[in-house]
Design an enzyme around this catalytic site. Structure first.
Site, PDB file in Angstrom:
ATOM      1  N   GLY A 146     -13.118  -1.263   8.181  1.00 18.68           N
ATOM      2  CA  GLY A 146     -13.896  -0.034   8.294  1.00 18.68           C
ATOM      3  C   GLY A 146     -14.417   0.462   6.957  1.00 18.68           C
ATOM      4  N   ARG A 195       0.814  -1.219   0.000  1.00 18.44           N
ATOM      5  CA  ARG A 195       0.000   0.000   0.000  1.00 18.44           C
ATOM      6  C   ARG A 195       0.845   1.266   0.000  1.00 18.44           C
ATOM      7  NH1 ARG A 195      -4.064  -1.640   4.815  1.00 18.44           N
ATOM      8  NH2 ARG A 195      -2.278  -2.979   5.325  1.00 18.44           N
ATOM      9  N   ASP A 209     -12.824  -5.688  -3.734  1.00 16.26           N
ATOM     10  CA  ASP A 209     -11.616  -4.964  -3.351  1.00 16.26           C
ATOM     11  C   ASP A 209     -10.451  -5.942  -3.347  1.00 16.26           C
ATOM     12  OD1 ASP A 209     -10.071  -2.797  -2.675  1.00 16.26           O
ATOM     13  OD2 ASP A 209     -11.167  -2.306  -0.853  1.00 16.26           O
ATOM     14  N   THR A 245      -8.781  -3.540   8.465  1.00 13.38           N
ATOM     15  CA  THR A 245      -9.599  -3.418   9.677  1.00 13.38           C
ATOM     16  C   THR A 245     -11.088  -3.500   9.380  1.00 13.38           C
ATOM     17  OG1 THR A 245      -9.624  -1.001   9.506  1.00 13.38           O
ATOM     18  CG2 THR A 245      -7.848  -1.995  10.815  1.00 13.38           C
ATOM     19  N   HIS A 249      -1.424  -4.535  -4.837  1.00 14.39           N
ATOM     20  CA  HIS A 249      -2.308  -3.402  -4.550  1.00 14.39           C
ATOM     21  C   HIS A 249      -2.410  -2.465  -5.743  1.00 14.39           C
ATOM     22  CE1 HIS A 249      -4.597  -0.758  -1.996  1.00 14.39           C
ATOM     23  NE2 HIS A 249      -3.740   0.240  -2.184  1.00 14.39           N
ATOM     24  N   ASP A 305     -14.234   2.472  -4.064  1.00 18.62           N
ATOM     25  CA  ASP A 305     -13.819   3.850  -4.342  1.00 18.62           C
ATOM     26  C   ASP A 305     -13.621   4.007  -5.839  1.00 18.62           C
ATOM     27  OD1 ASP A 305     -11.078   3.040  -5.038  1.00 18.62           O
ATOM     28  OD2 ASP A 305     -10.810   2.741  -2.893  1.00 18.62           O
ATOM     29  N   LYS A 308     -16.043   8.307  -1.472  1.00 15.23           N
ATOM     30  CA  LYS A 308     -15.575   8.386  -0.090  1.00 15.23           C
ATOM     31  C   LYS A 308     -14.472   9.422   0.010  1.00 15.23           C
ATOM     32  CE  LYS A 308     -11.956   4.844  -0.235  1.00 15.23           C
ATOM     33  NZ  LYS A 308     -11.515   3.526   0.252  1.00 15.23           N
TER      34      LYS A 308
END
Length: 328
Positions: free
Chosen positions: A239, A106, A232, A237, A140, A180, A204
């Site tokens: 979120g 990332r 994705d 996490t 990624h 996104d 977002k």
């Protein structure tokens, strides 16, 4: 002069070596290939330093050394590097680093001044250690392939995931949703494999100074009355995905299936995903998923057949690209 060399000396020899990060996946890959994992002796010294040694000769062998960069990620990356160094010094013919989940992927560019490009550093470390080639699953960003000075095999989990999702939805009533705007291209490819339905994305905002946090605002696209497949590359996490599921359901979606390649699932991902309203969350086993990370609606598919076929193609001087319909 050729009489000096036996047929055995001229033959190729494949060896599969694994670190300690994800032995279950390594064993599945070995079984898919019909080979035995090479014995490895690895342990930690009292101060945390790592010792590793392959238990049989690797001289002249084409060695594939598999390690997925899971938590504690820095320990397993270091062990991976040490294994590559040991293989180089033991006169392996070629060393292919197999990284189902590429650590630090990332951090592939600078968002602000005085930041590292850690994904590039990772590639440099493996090259210096002695790697001839890198193989990874769903990087990624595709640009990471250019960070390594040598061949990079970029494997896709999409065929595995789409084949499963087709059995879980009515493909005539599906909208593929990107979490996104930046991953619309991947969503397009998903939509094509699921029958060419419409696309949507979640608008977002993200504060780059606050990791693992973003705010999902609204859905751009048609999801009302339709099954939404939210795709994705990884879930950390949870979120971002949980918020995306919430806004997609609020926009009128009939139900939501989440599909991602890498189930990092750092705390409190399991709770968030269990409570977010998704009908099912589908990931692969590129990373080990312990009991405390599992929850009722989680499905884990094995990536081992994909990795095994790719290793065999590389060893046989075949085409890895052919495994993915020309897209790899």
């Amino acid at each position: 002069m050729t009489g000096l060399f036996s047929d055995n000396a001229r033959s190729k020899r494949l060896m599969l070596v694994s670190g300690r990060a994800h032995p279950e996946l390594a064993q599945r890959v070995a079984e898919e290939m019909g080979v035995e994992l090479a014995p490895v002796n690895a342990y930690d010294f009292a101060n945390g330093e790592i010792y590793t040694r392959v238990g049989e000769s690797v001289r002249g062998a084409d060695v594939f050394v598999l390690q997925s960069h899971t938590s504690p990620i820095n320990q397993w990356i270091m062990e991976h590097l040490l294994m590559v160094d040991a293989l180089k010094r033991a006169s392996a013919k070629t060393i292919t680093v197999v990284i189902p989940f590429y650590g630090y992927a990332r951090q592939d560019k600078k968002h602000r001044g005085r930041e590292p490009v850690s994904a590039r550093l990772m590639a440099d470390l493996f090259k210096t250690a002695g790697a001839d080639r890198i193989m990874s699953v769903d990087l990624h960003t595709a640009q990471i392939q250019g960070f390594f000075d040598g061949p990079v095999d970029h494997l896709w989990a999409m065929p595995l995931l789409t084949d499963y999702v087709k059995t879980r939805v009515d493909v005539t009533n599906v909208t593929v949703v990107s979490p996104d705007a930046g991953r619309i291209r991947v969503a397009e490819q998903w939509a094509a494999k699921l029958g060419g339905g419409p696309l949507a994305f979640v608008h977002k905002t993200r504060d780059i100074t606050r990791p693992n946090q973003s705010v999902a605002n609204r859905v751009v696209g048609d999801v009302e009355g339709r099954s939404a497949v939210l795709v994705d590359d990884l879930i950390d996490t949870g979120g971002t995905i949980a918020e995306a599921v919430r806004v997609v359901l609020e926009a009128g979606a009939k139900d939501v299936i989440v599909a991602a390649t890498h189930g990092v699932l750092s705390h409190p991902a399991a709770q968030r995903l269990q409570e977010c309203g998704a009908r099912e969350v589908v990931v692969t086993d590129t990373l080990p998923i312990s009991a405390d990370k599992r929850f009722e609606h989680l499905t884990v598919l094995s990536i081992a057949p994909v990795i095994a076929r790719a290793i065999r193609e590389v060893f046989d001087d075949g085409s890895v690209t052919s495994l993915f319909d020309g897209n790899s």
